[in-house]
Design a protein around this motif. Structure first.
Motif, PDB file in Angstrom:
ATOM      1  N   ALA A  89       2.806  14.568   1.554  1.00  0.00           N
ATOM      2  CA  ALA A  89       3.771  15.176   0.629  1.00  0.00           C
ATOM      3  C   ALA A  89       3.113  15.889  -0.540  1.00  0.00           C
ATOM      4  CB  ALA A  89       4.745  14.119   0.117  1.00  0.00           C
ATOM      5  N   GLY A  90       1.810  16.074  -0.483  1.00  0.00           N
ATOM      6  CA  GLY A  90       1.132  16.839  -1.514  1.00  0.00           C
ATOM      7  C   GLY A  90       0.863  16.102  -2.813  1.00  0.00           C
ATOM      8  N   CYS A  91       0.941  14.791  -2.802  1.00  0.00           N
ATOM      9  CA  CYS A  91       0.676  14.012  -4.018  1.00  0.00           C
ATOM     10  C   CYS A  91      -0.832  13.903  -4.254  1.00  0.00           C
ATOM     11  CB  CYS A  91       1.245  12.606  -3.878  1.00  0.00           C
ATOM     12  SG  CYS A  91       3.031  12.568  -3.716  1.00  0.00           S
ATOM     13  N   ALA A  92      -1.212  13.859  -5.522  1.00  0.00           N
ATOM     14  CA  ALA A  92      -2.612  13.657  -5.874  1.00  0.00           C
ATOM     15  C   ALA A  92      -2.940  12.174  -5.716  1.00  0.00           C
ATOM     16  CB  ALA A  92      -2.864  14.108  -7.304  1.00  0.00           C
ATOM     17  N   ILE A  93      -3.931  11.881  -4.902  1.00  0.00           N
ATOM     18  CA  ILE A  93      -4.340  10.489  -4.689  1.00  0.00           C
ATOM     19  C   ILE A  93      -5.151  10.051  -5.900  1.00  0.00           C
ATOM     20  CG2 ILE A  93      -5.686   8.941  -3.229  1.00  0.00           C
ATOM     21  CD1 ILE A  93      -4.994  10.847  -0.877  1.00  0.00           C
ATOM     22  N   ASN A  94      -4.797   8.887  -6.435  1.00  0.00           N
ATOM     23  CA  ASN A  94      -5.445   8.424  -7.663  1.00  0.00           C
ATOM     24  C   ASN A  94      -6.099   7.052  -7.528  1.00  0.00           C
ATOM     25  OD1 ASN A  94      -3.236   6.773  -7.516  1.00  0.00           O
ATOM     26  ND2 ASN A  94      -2.330   7.384  -9.456  1.00  0.00           N
ATOM     27  N   LYS A  95      -6.226   6.564  -6.292  1.00  0.00           N
ATOM     28  CA  LYS A  95      -6.771   5.221  -6.105  1.00  0.00           C
ATOM     29  C   LYS A  95      -7.769   5.209  -4.948  1.00  0.00           C
ATOM     30  CE  LYS A  95      -4.935   0.536  -5.884  1.00  0.00           C
ATOM     31  NZ  LYS A  95      -3.690  -0.214  -5.675  1.00  0.00           N
ATOM     32  N   LEU A  96      -8.944   4.668  -5.241  1.00  0.00           N
ATOM     33  CA  LEU A  96      -9.983   4.500  -4.233  1.00  0.00           C
ATOM     34  C   LEU A  96     -10.371   3.033  -4.214  1.00  0.00           C
ATOM     35  CD1 LEU A  96     -12.047   5.799  -2.233  1.00  0.00           C
ATOM     36  CD2 LEU A  96     -13.575   6.038  -4.185  1.00  0.00           C
ATOM     37  N   GLN A  97     -10.149   2.378  -3.068  1.00  0.00           N
ATOM     38  CA  GLN A  97     -10.511   0.967  -2.885  1.00  0.00           C
ATOM     39  C   GLN A  97     -11.656   0.928  -1.889  1.00  0.00           C
ATOM     40  OE1 GLN A  97      -6.687  -0.546  -1.523  1.00  0.00           O
ATOM     41  NE2 GLN A  97      -6.240  -1.341  -3.564  1.00  0.00           N
ATOM     42  N   GLY A  98     -12.870   0.741  -2.386  1.00  0.00           N
ATOM     43  CA  GLY A  98     -14.038   0.812  -1.509  1.00  0.00           C
ATOM     44  C   GLY A  98     -14.196   2.239  -1.025  1.00  0.00           C
ATOM     45  N   THR A  99     -13.923   2.461   0.252  1.00  0.00           N
ATOM     46  CA  THR A  99     -13.948   3.824   0.801  1.00  0.00           C
ATOM     47  C   THR A  99     -12.573   4.219   1.341  1.00  0.00           C
ATOM     48  OG1 THR A  99     -14.747   2.999   2.933  1.00  0.00           O
ATOM     49  CG2 THR A  99     -16.425   3.758   1.358  1.00  0.00           C
ATOM     50  N   THR A 100     -11.525   3.544   0.882  1.00  0.00           N
ATOM     51  CA  THR A 100     -10.162   3.850   1.311  1.00  0.00           C
ATOM     52  C   THR A 100      -9.378   4.461   0.154  1.00  0.00           C
ATOM     53  OG1 THR A 100     -10.163   2.031   2.910  1.00  0.00           O
ATOM     54  CG2 THR A 100      -8.018   2.898   2.252  1.00  0.00           C
ATOM     55  N   LEU A 101      -8.855   5.655   0.388  1.00  0.00           N
ATOM     56  CA  LEU A 101      -7.998   6.326  -0.581  1.00  0.00           C
ATOM     57  C   LEU A 101      -6.560   5.894  -0.342  1.00  0.00           C
ATOM     58  CD1 LEU A 101      -9.596   9.807  -0.152  1.00  0.00           C
ATOM     59  CD2 LEU A 101      -9.498   8.585  -2.328  1.00  0.00           C
ATOM     60  N   VAL A 102      -5.827   5.591  -1.417  1.00  0.00           N
ATOM     61  CA  VAL A 102      -4.443   5.140  -1.302  1.00  0.00           C
ATOM     62  C   VAL A 102      -3.560   6.093  -2.098  1.00  0.00           C
ATOM     63  CG1 VAL A 102      -2.837   3.235  -1.671  1.00  0.00           C
ATOM     64  CG2 VAL A 102      -5.236   2.751  -1.128  1.00  0.00           C
ATOM     65  N   CYS A 103      -2.595   6.709  -1.411  1.00  0.00           N
ATOM     66  CA  CYS A 103      -1.676   7.642  -2.052  1.00  0.00           C
ATOM     67  C   CYS A 103      -0.592   6.866  -2.801  1.00  0.00           C
ATOM     68  CB  CYS A 103      -1.039   8.565  -1.020  1.00  0.00           C
ATOM     69  SG  CYS A 103       0.100   9.749  -1.754  1.00  0.00           S
ATOM     70  N   PRO A 104      -0.334   7.225  -4.068  1.00  0.00           N
ATOM     71  CA  PRO A 104       0.668   6.506  -4.854  1.00  0.00           C
ATOM     72  C   PRO A 104       2.109   6.821  -4.463  1.00  0.00           C
ATOM     73  CG  PRO A 104      -0.152   8.345  -6.122  1.00  0.00           C
ATOM     74  CD  PRO A 104      -0.976   8.284  -4.859  1.00  0.00           C
ATOM     75  N   CYS A 105       2.339   7.904  -3.768  1.00  0.00           N
ATOM     76  CA  CYS A 105       3.722   8.321  -3.478  1.00  0.00           C
ATOM     77  C   CYS A 105       4.371   7.530  -2.344  1.00  0.00           C
ATOM     78  CB  CYS A 105       3.762   9.815  -3.170  1.00  0.00           C
ATOM     79  SG  CYS A 105       3.347  10.815  -4.608  1.00  0.00           S
ATOM     80  N   HIS A 106       3.717   7.457  -1.200  1.00  0.00           N
ATOM     81  CA  HIS A 106       4.335   6.797  -0.043  1.00  0.00           C
ATOM     82  C   HIS A 106       3.406   5.820   0.657  1.00  0.00           C
ATOM     83  CE1 HIS A 106       6.559  10.683  -0.484  1.00  0.00           C
ATOM     84  NE2 HIS A 106       7.533   9.810  -0.577  1.00  0.00           N
ATOM     85  N   ASP A 115      -9.573   7.423   5.060  1.00  0.00           N
ATOM     86  CA  ASP A 115     -10.974   7.032   4.993  1.00  0.00           C
ATOM     87  C   ASP A 115     -11.714   8.112   4.214  1.00  0.00           C
ATOM     88  OD1 ASP A 115     -13.725   6.608   5.476  1.00  0.00           O
ATOM     89  OD2 ASP A 115     -13.315   5.708   7.429  1.00  0.00           O
ATOM     90  N   ALA A 116     -12.315   7.756   3.089  1.00  0.00           N
ATOM     91  CA  ALA A 116     -13.010   8.721   2.247  1.00  0.00           C
ATOM     92  C   ALA A 116     -14.281   9.256   2.905  1.00  0.00           C
ATOM     93  CB  ALA A 116     -13.362   8.090   0.897  1.00  0.00           C
ATOM     94  N   ARG A 117     -14.785   8.571   3.939  1.00  0.00           N
ATOM     95  CA  ARG A 117     -15.999   9.018   4.619  1.00  0.00           C
ATOM     96  C   ARG A 117     -15.722  10.056   5.692  1.00  0.00           C
ATOM     97  NH1 ARG A 117     -17.370   3.063   6.196  1.00  0.00           N
ATOM     98  NH2 ARG A 117     -15.182   3.396   6.636  1.00  0.00           N
ATOM     99  N   THR A 118     -14.511  10.016   6.266  1.00  0.00           N
ATOM    100  CA  THR A 118     -14.178  10.918   7.380  1.00  0.00           C
ATOM    101  C   THR A 118     -12.948  11.782   7.113  1.00  0.00           C
ATOM    102  OG1 THR A 118     -12.741   9.290   8.440  1.00  0.00           O
ATOM    103  CG2 THR A 118     -15.091   9.251   9.053  1.00  0.00           C
ATOM    104  N   GLY A 119     -12.132  11.389   6.145  1.00  0.00           N
ATOM    105  CA  GLY A 119     -10.880  12.096   5.875  1.00  0.00           C
ATOM    106  C   GLY A 119      -9.744  11.669   6.789  1.00  0.00           C
ATOM    107  N   LYS A 120     -10.029  10.799   7.757  1.00  0.00           N
ATOM    108  CA  LYS A 120      -9.012  10.396   8.734  1.00  0.00           C
ATOM    109  C   LYS A 120      -7.931   9.519   8.122  1.00  0.00           C
ATOM    110  CE  LYS A 120     -11.954  10.660  12.788  1.00  0.00           C
ATOM    111  NZ  LYS A 120     -12.546   9.932  13.905  1.00  0.00           N
ATOM    112  N   VAL A 121      -6.729   9.643   8.681  1.00  0.00           N
ATOM    113  CA  VAL A 121      -5.597   8.826   8.255  1.00  0.00           C
ATOM    114  C   VAL A 121      -5.805   7.404   8.756  1.00  0.00           C
ATOM    115  CG1 VAL A 121      -3.106   8.480   8.450  1.00  0.00           C
ATOM    116  CG2 VAL A 121      -4.023  10.804   8.332  1.00  0.00           C
ATOM    117  N   LEU A 122      -5.663   6.439   7.851  1.00  0.00           N
ATOM    118  CA  LEU A 122      -5.747   5.028   8.220  1.00  0.00           C
ATOM    119  C   LEU A 122      -4.368   4.381   8.253  1.00  0.00           C
ATOM    120  CD1 LEU A 122      -8.794   3.971   5.999  1.00  0.00           C
ATOM    121  CD2 LEU A 122      -8.794   4.567   8.436  1.00  0.00           C
ATOM    122  N   ARG A 123      -3.434   4.942   7.477  1.00  0.00           N
ATOM    123  CA  ARG A 123      -2.091   4.377   7.394  1.00  0.00           C
ATOM    124  C   ARG A 123      -1.080   5.494   7.150  1.00  0.00           C
ATOM    125  NH1 ARG A 123       0.151   0.467   2.710  1.00  0.00           N
ATOM    126  NH2 ARG A 123       2.214   0.179   3.582  1.00  0.00           N
ATOM    127  N   ALA A 124      -0.001   5.481   7.928  1.00  0.00           N
ATOM    128  CA  ALA A 124       1.079   6.459   7.802  1.00  0.00           C
ATOM    129  C   ALA A 124       1.843   6.210   6.505  1.00  0.00           C
ATOM    130  CB  ALA A 124       2.004   6.353   9.016  1.00  0.00           C
TER     131      ALA A 124
END
Length: 142
Positions: A87-104, A109-118
């Motif tokens: 949804a175009g939200c700015a991600i503001n949380k990094l846990q280890g190497t996992t980025l977590v979007c605050p919106c939904h 994965d910060a190392r590959t860019g792949k989606v880990l969770r819908a």
């Protein structure tokens, strides 16, 4: 009086009740993009920080530039936009190497860019990145 039939009180009230709900649905599903004051990812090379900020196997989130940088065990760097592809939200949380979007709650994965969770289904957008004079530089032309 005109020849048109008038709306009943029930029809008017039903329309008034549905209109705000429809508006919320559209807002929740909008692309978000760079609206709401969130700057877009770099359109030119930008200095993010010292190369020592990203350790081997780790990642660093640069919120002001909407970029995440990771370093592989061999020392190579990868960079991605930290704008959620859902949804175009700015991600503001990094846990280890996992980025977590605050919106939904999408996770990447910060190392590959792949989606880990819908709900996101599209990976993060990669960005060129390099080390230059002891600094990490990312963005087109880097």
């Amino acid at each position: 009086m005109s020849g048109r039939p008038s709306a009943s009180r029930r029809t008017v009230l039903r329309g008034a009740a549905i209109t705000p709900v429809a508006g919320l649905g559209l807002a929740a599903c909008s692309g978000g993009g760079s609206g709401g004051g969130t700057p877009a990812t770099p359109t030119a090379p930008v200095v993010l920080g010292a190369e020592s900020e990203v350790s081997a196997g780790g990642a660093q989130l640069y919120q002001d530039q909407n970029v995440v940088v990771s370093r592989a065990g061999d020392g190579s760097l990868k960079a991605f936009s930290s704008i959620c592809t859902h949804a175009g939200c700015a991600i503001n949380k990094l846990q280890g190497t996992t980025l977590v979007c605050p919106c939904h709650g999408s996770e990447f994965d910060a190392r590959t860019g792949k989606v880990l969770r819908a709900p996101a289904t599209v990976p993060l957008h990669p960005l060129p990145v390099e080390e230059k004079n002891g600094k990490i530089v990312a963005g087109p032309g880097a």
